[in-house]
Write an enzyme that holds these catalytic residues in place. Structure first.
Site, PDB file in Angstrom:
ATOM      1  N   CYS A  78       0.828  -1.199   0.000  1.00 22.69           N
ATOM      2  CA  CYS A  78       0.000   0.000   0.000  1.00 22.69           C
ATOM      3  C   CYS A  78       0.872   1.262   0.000  1.00 22.69           C
ATOM      4  O   CYS A  78       1.541   1.546  -0.982  1.00 22.69           O
ATOM      5  CB  CYS A  78      -0.978  -0.050   1.178  1.00 22.69           C
ATOM      6  SG  CYS A  78      -2.302   1.147   1.028  1.00 22.69           S
ATOM      7  N   HIS A 166      -3.840  -5.187   0.621  1.00 22.47           N
ATOM      8  CA  HIS A 166      -3.284  -5.640   1.913  1.00 22.47           C
ATOM      9  C   HIS A 166      -3.298  -7.171   2.000  1.00 22.47           C
ATOM     10  O   HIS A 166      -4.323  -7.751   2.314  1.00 22.47           O
ATOM     11  CB  HIS A 166      -4.112  -5.049   3.064  1.00 22.47           C
ATOM     12  CG  HIS A 166      -3.877  -3.584   3.230  1.00 22.47           C
ATOM     13  ND1 HIS A 166      -2.859  -3.088   4.022  1.00 22.47           N
ATOM     14  CD2 HIS A 166      -4.483  -2.512   2.686  1.00 22.47           C
ATOM     15  CE1 HIS A 166      -2.867  -1.775   3.967  1.00 22.47           C
ATOM     16  NE2 HIS A 166      -3.842  -1.395   3.160  1.00 22.47           N
ATOM     17  N   GLU A 168      -2.085  -8.972   4.230  1.00 18.69           N
ATOM     18  CA  GLU A 168      -2.132  -9.421   5.627  1.00 18.69           C
ATOM     19  C   GLU A 168      -3.552  -9.546   6.154  1.00 18.69           C
ATOM     20  O   GLU A 168      -3.794 -10.169   7.171  1.00 18.69           O
ATOM     21  CB  GLU A 168      -1.329  -8.450   6.513  1.00 18.69           C
ATOM     22  CG  GLU A 168      -1.905  -7.038   6.674  1.00 18.69           C
ATOM     23  CD  GLU A 168      -1.558  -6.079   5.528  1.00 18.69           C
ATOM     24  OE1 GLU A 168      -1.167  -6.560   4.451  1.00 18.69           O
ATOM     25  OE2 GLU A 168      -1.705  -4.857   5.709  1.00 18.69           O
ATOM     26  N   GLY A 222      -2.633 -15.438  35.028  1.00 17.72           N
ATOM     27  CA  GLY A 222      -2.886 -15.297  33.600  1.00 17.72           C
ATOM     28  C   GLY A 222      -1.887 -16.081  32.763  1.00 17.72           C
ATOM     29  O   GLY A 222      -0.933 -16.655  33.280  1.00 17.72           O
ATOM     30  N   ASP A 224       0.316 -15.098  30.331  1.00 16.26           N
ATOM     31  CA  ASP A 224       1.674 -14.605  30.077  1.00 16.26           C
ATOM     32  C   ASP A 224       2.625 -14.898  31.231  1.00 16.26           C
ATOM     33  O   ASP A 224       3.714 -15.442  31.028  1.00 16.26           O
ATOM     34  CB  ASP A 224       1.659 -13.086  29.803  1.00 16.26           C
ATOM     35  CG  ASP A 224       0.775 -12.740  28.631  1.00 16.26           C
ATOM     36  OD1 ASP A 224       0.447 -13.662  27.858  1.00 16.26           O
ATOM     37  OD2 ASP A 224       0.403 -11.569  28.496  1.00 16.26           O
ATOM     38  N   SER A 225       2.223 -14.536  32.451  1.00 14.05           N
ATOM     39  CA  SER A 225       3.160 -14.743  33.555  1.00 14.05           C
ATOM     40  C   SER A 225       3.373 -16.238  33.789  1.00 14.05           C
ATOM     41  O   SER A 225       4.476 -16.662  34.155  1.00 14.05           O
ATOM     42  CB  SER A 225       2.683 -14.041  34.834  1.00 14.05           C
ATOM     43  OG  SER A 225       1.471 -14.569  35.282  1.00 14.05           O
TER      44      SER A 225
END
Ligand code: XMP
Length: 508
Positions: A78, A166, A168, A222, A224-225
């Protein structure tokens, strides 16, 4: 490690490009267009993102690409495509009307390396206000749509391509194949960056950096941790000490359940029940931001008190993920604020700890994939997001232990029912909100005057936008009935049918 560089010109889709490249098992990094990093030998190709700017503006981003162009495979998307054309003397003009949405791309050079195997015509997604009207002589069109003649081009004798659409975006049906042609074909990436290879290199790296030092990590329950903890545990075993704080605002039984599952995973974890401190400090406070500040501050105090007891600690580990660290030039939207109130943790400065963030290269879905590869409990990996201040911001108005009890009971019924009905995994986030509203009811022969709760369930990909979930009426009826019958203090249940925007997911 081979990688693709993505230069960000501020498009809302830049992160999506990165995720698509990662889905091809190729590592990539996003950098702002005005801070192009040193091009090392591990960089196999460069992608220029789209942008809200117009190349026709004097102020428009216009970086010097001399260290990249002709030296490495380059794909402009783009704005990126328009920029390359303009920098070589092409013409870019305002389109008669902004083109937004689906278009059909006809591949005019099916043998071009970017277009190999791409069906023609194929649906692509357009989103642009400008259009390339004249190409420099060495630029050859390789694809067109009805409205956009220069939908894709390749520069003669140069590994440089431009595409107006695009790839993606999900609606570009062959978008991933076009990106694969670029990344795997043209750039020659091996596509070997997988959760397993990530774990292997990260664990090695952690071992080397940390050696026999001690590391502290705050667990939140959670994803991530928890994944960060497991990676560190794999690298340094018992030299990792985790601290899990009960702020009294967790879900029903969450503190003991999660603590036990952490222990079951072999983690060295200290559980600290500080509920009373949080309740005392929150007493009488009604302003949501004030509540957030108190909860954040108390967390830091409790965490630090505990961390200080671990005398020889040298490192603080955090579950920071890639979207938190991307230095982006995107227009800062609501995400900027969300981030600020997400960061509930803090660093005990006087302890002089160094920070280690084993997940800082990963997107959320990749964290889950790594968790799966580490054979972590799918239940833990599939948990809904839960805000740091917990039920504290789902009790509108002041927080009391009694209100927490009521909300925990109602929330547990809702969440268990979602699980039982097989709906939990279809919902991105769900919870119950305790409203500061009493209303009249009748139970048996008695008139009641009790609390009202709201059920909230949304689908979303990142929390930035969200739709309310069309839960079946029978499900809502059953849940409402159970809550009113079983939770003392609640005589009315409502369902929140607001989407974000303009509403938010939480009520405070
Ligand atoms: P909103 O309510 O802004 O929420 O639509 C978007 C996402 O962010 C979560 N959220 C928070 N998370 N601390 C957090 O750690 C907070 O103060 C906070 N406020 C909202 C919310 O649960 C949703 O996932």
């Amino acid at each position: 490690m081979e990688k693709i560089l993505i230069l960000d010109f501020g498009s809302q889709y830049t992160q999506l490009i990165a995720r698509r490249v990662r889905e091809l098992n190729v590592y990539c990094e996003i950098h702002p267009f005005n801070k192009i990093p040193e091009i090392e030998t591990d960089v196999k190709g460069v992608i220029l993102s789209g942008s809200p700017s117009s190349v026709r503006d004097v102020e428009a981003p216009n970086p010097d690409l001399k260290n990249i162009r002709t030296k490495l495979p380059l794909l402009g998307v783009c704005y990126g495509a328009q920029l390359l054309a303009k920098q070589s003397g092409g013409e870019v003009e305002g389109a008669p009307s902004r083109e937004y949405g689906r278009a059909m791309l006809t591949v005019t050079s099916p043998n071009d390396p970017l277009m190999i195997g791409i069906p023609s015509p194929t649906q692509v997604w357009m989103s642009h206000g400008d259009t390339i009207t004249e190409l420099p002589p060495s630029f050859k069109i390789i694809g067109s749509t009805e409205n956009v003649k220069v939908a894709a081009y390749h520069i003669d004798d140069e590994p440089t391509w431009g595409i107006q659409f695009h790839p993606e975006v999900y609606h570009s049906l062959a978008g991933k194949d076009i990106l694969a042609n670029f990344v795997l074909g043209i750039c020659g990436c091996s596509g070997s960056w997988s959760p397993d290879s990530f774990i292997e290199t990260t664990v090695e790296d952690l071992k080397e950096r940390i050696g026999s030092d001690r590391v502290i990590l705050g667990l939140s329950g959670g994803v991530d941790s928890s994944v960060a903890a497991m990676l560190l545990h794999k690298a340094i075993g018992d030299h990792l000490t985790c601290i899990f704080v009960n702020n009294g605002l967790l879900r029903k039984n969450e503190f003991s359940d999660v603590l036990n599952s952490y222990k079951g995973m072999g983690l060295n974890v200290i559980g600290v029940d500080a509920s009373e401190k949080f309740y005392a400090d929150l007493k009488g406070v009604t302003d949501p931001e004030q509540k957030r500040k108190i909860i954040g501050r108390d967390f830091v105090e409790v965490f630090n008190d505990e961390a200080k007891k671990i005398k020889d600690a040298k490192w603080l580990a955090q579950g920071t993920i890639y979207p938190d660290v991307i230095e982006s030039c995107s227009v800062k939207g609501p995400s900027a604020t969300i981030k600020s109130h997400h960061n509930v943790g803090g660093l005990p400065k006087e302890m002089n700890l160094k920070v280690v963030e084993p997940l800082r290269l990963l997107f959320k879905d990749e964290v889950r994939r790594v968790g799966r590869a580490l054979k972590m409990d799918p239940k833990l990996l599939g948990r809904h997001p839960f805000p740091g201040p917990g039920l504290g911001i789902r009790i509108l108005g002041d927080v009391t232990p009694e209100k927490v009890r009521i909300l925990q009971e109602a929330d547990a019924i809702f969440i268990n029912n979602l699980k039982e009905a097989g709906l939990y995994d279809e919902v991105w986030q769900a919870g119950v909100i305790l409203l500061p509203v009493q209303s009249v009811g009748v139970m048996g022969d008695e008139r009641t005057y009790e609390n009202c709760v709201a059920l909230r369930a949304v689908i979303s990909t990142d929390g930035m936008t969200a739709d309310w979930v069309h839960l079946p009426y029978e499900f809502l009826a059953k849940t409402s009935n159970q809550i009113i019958n079983k939770v003392k203090g609640v005589n009315r249940v409502v369902y929140d049918i607001s989407s974000k925007p303009p509403a938010t997911i939480e009520w405070e």
